[in-house]
Write a protein that holds these residues in place. Structure first.
Motif, PDB file in Angstrom:
ATOM      1  N   TRP A 100      10.594  -1.161   3.923  1.00  0.00           N
ATOM      2  CA  TRP A 100       9.652  -0.409   4.743  1.00  0.00           C
ATOM      3  C   TRP A 100       9.957  -0.609   6.225  1.00  0.00           C
ATOM      4  N   GLU A 101      10.137  -1.875   6.632  1.00  0.00           N
ATOM      5  CA  GLU A 101      10.334  -2.187   8.061  1.00  0.00           C
ATOM      6  C   GLU A 101      11.587  -1.523   8.617  1.00  0.00           C
ATOM      7  N   ASP A 102      12.699  -1.626   7.881  1.00  0.00           N
ATOM      8  CA  ASP A 102      13.985  -1.180   8.428  1.00  0.00           C
ATOM      9  C   ASP A 102      14.292   0.287   8.161  1.00  0.00           C
ATOM     10  N   GLU A 121       0.426  -0.012  10.520  1.00  0.00           N
ATOM     11  CA  GLU A 121      -0.731  -0.812  10.949  1.00  0.00           C
ATOM     12  C   GLU A 121      -1.628  -1.131   9.758  1.00  0.00           C
ATOM     13  N   LYS A 122      -1.796  -0.146   8.874  1.00  0.00           N
ATOM     14  CA  LYS A 122      -2.640  -0.329   7.691  1.00  0.00           C
ATOM     15  C   LYS A 122      -2.067  -1.432   6.789  1.00  0.00           C
ATOM     16  N   PHE A 123      -0.751  -1.389   6.550  1.00  0.00           N
ATOM     17  CA  PHE A 123      -0.118  -2.428   5.721  1.00  0.00           C
ATOM     18  C   PHE A 123      -0.258  -3.801   6.378  1.00  0.00           C
ATOM     19  N   HIS A 124      -0.040  -3.841   7.693  1.00  0.00           N
ATOM     20  CA  HIS A 124      -0.121  -5.120   8.418  1.00  0.00           C
ATOM     21  C   HIS A 124      -1.514  -5.718   8.357  1.00  0.00           C
ATOM     22  N   ILE A 125      -2.503  -4.857   8.543  1.00  0.00           N
ATOM     23  CA  ILE A 125      -3.888  -5.355   8.531  1.00  0.00           C
ATOM     24  C   ILE A 125      -4.221  -5.923   7.152  1.00  0.00           C
ATOM     25  N   LEU A 213      -7.821  -5.035  -1.577  1.00  0.00           N
ATOM     26  CA  LEU A 213      -7.134  -4.302  -0.509  1.00  0.00           C
ATOM     27  C   LEU A 213      -5.639  -4.580  -0.554  1.00  0.00           C
ATOM     28  N   LEU A 214      -5.286  -5.854  -0.751  1.00  0.00           N
ATOM     29  CA  LEU A 214      -3.864  -6.213  -0.864  1.00  0.00           C
ATOM     30  C   LEU A 214      -3.206  -5.451  -2.011  1.00  0.00           C
ATOM     31  N   LEU A 215      -3.892  -5.387  -3.148  1.00  0.00           N
ATOM     32  CA  LEU A 215      -3.328  -4.745  -4.332  1.00  0.00           C
ATOM     33  C   LEU A 215      -3.031  -3.275  -4.077  1.00  0.00           C
ATOM     34  N   VAL A 216      -4.010  -2.562  -3.517  1.00  0.00           N
ATOM     35  CA  VAL A 216      -3.784  -1.123  -3.358  1.00  0.00           C
ATOM     36  C   VAL A 216      -2.769  -0.823  -2.258  1.00  0.00           C
ATOM     37  N   GLU A 217      -2.739  -1.638  -1.206  1.00  0.00           N
ATOM     38  CA  GLU A 217      -1.765  -1.386  -0.134  1.00  0.00           C
ATOM     39  C   GLU A 217      -0.346  -1.745  -0.582  1.00  0.00           C
ATOM     40  N   ALA A 218      -0.199  -2.839  -1.327  1.00  0.00           N
ATOM     41  CA  ALA A 218       1.135  -3.216  -1.817  1.00  0.00           C
ATOM     42  C   ALA A 218       1.651  -2.142  -2.759  1.00  0.00           C
ATOM     43  N   ARG A 219       0.754  -1.635  -3.591  1.00  0.00           N
ATOM     44  CA  ARG A 219       1.169  -0.584  -4.520  1.00  0.00           C
ATOM     45  C   ARG A 219       1.578   0.678  -3.761  1.00  0.00           C
TER      46      ARG A 219
END
Length: 236
Positions: A100-102, A121-125, A213-219
């Motif tokens: 994602w980053e690169d 920003e959403k992933f970072h938060i 929140l972690l689960l849905v954003e990681a997915r």
């Protein structure tokens, strides 16, 4: 007299929190002492990926009420396909080749200006959100635990980070938690209150909401990586 059931249960859960913190401490010490070989790291990833395929989403299929979510889809066959049931091998998606980053972030920004920034920003938060607590313990560095959860979900989708020791996942995430993760990520309509209650029993609701929140954003990031990689290949 006999200890009431509730108190006994709480005592057990308190021990679970202590045990989890102790494991985090030990893993941190191991990290500082020795580095596993690249071969060993790759083996640990493959083992965890295979095991994650065998984790059933929802403990027993019968107890979970099947909610009819089909009315929300135009295509009713839409949903997560369980690889293990079809005996399919999940190929490994190497994050160093497409992360994602690169890669993903810049492609989204190119195709849809500003949205890459907003997603980032959403992933970072979601990833960095922490109260620095674990149940009743304050000032805890939870980054190791958050990374294990995030990487476990990406591992379920075959994504491997070559600088991460996947042996940590089995140390930090117990069976009931893995079942919960797989259910929320793959078949959220089967999630039950009993499953929610059964993991991290001493933790605050706010901490468990953060896990969701972690689960849905990681997915979401895992799915985006596959889609964006395909677009990149098409464009080049």
């Amino acid at each position: 007299g006999p200890v009431p059931q509730a108190e006994r249960g709480d005592g057990l859960s308190l021990c679970e929190v202590e045990a989890l913190m102790e494991k985090m401490k030990q893993l941190q010490e191991c990290r500082d002492e020795e580095e596993a070989s690249q071969e060993e790291m790759a083996t640990r990833f493959e083992r965890e990926k295979r095991e994650s395929m065998l984790v059933c989403s929802s403990e027993d299929e019968e107890s979970a009420p099947a909610r009819d979510v089909s009315r929300h889809f135009e295509d009713t066959s839409y949903g997560y396909k369980d690889f293990s049931r079809h005996g399919m091998h999940v190929p490994t998606f190497r994050a160093q080749d497409y992360s994602w980053e690169d890669h993903g972030y810049s492609l989204v920004n190119r195709l849809y200006p500003d949205v890459g920034q907003l997603l980032d920003e959403k992933f970072h938060i979601a990833y960095n959100l922490t109260y620095n607590t674990m149940a009743m313990h304050k000032d805890v560095d939870t980054s190791m635990l958050r990374r294990a959860i995030w990487n476990y979900i990406h591992c379920m989708f075959g994504i491997r980070y070559d600088d991460y020791d996947y042996g940590e996942i089995n140390q930090l995430l117990d069976r009931s938690f893995k079942v919960y993760i797989k259910t929320v990520v793959c078949t959220p309509e089967k999630t039950t209150k009993r499953m929610y209650d059964s993991f991290w029993r001493q933790f605050e609701h706010s901490e468990k909401v953060h896990v969701n929140l972690l689960l849905v954003e990681a997915r979401m990031q895992a799915e985006l990586l596959y889609a964006l990689r395909a677009i990149t290949r098409y464009m080049t």
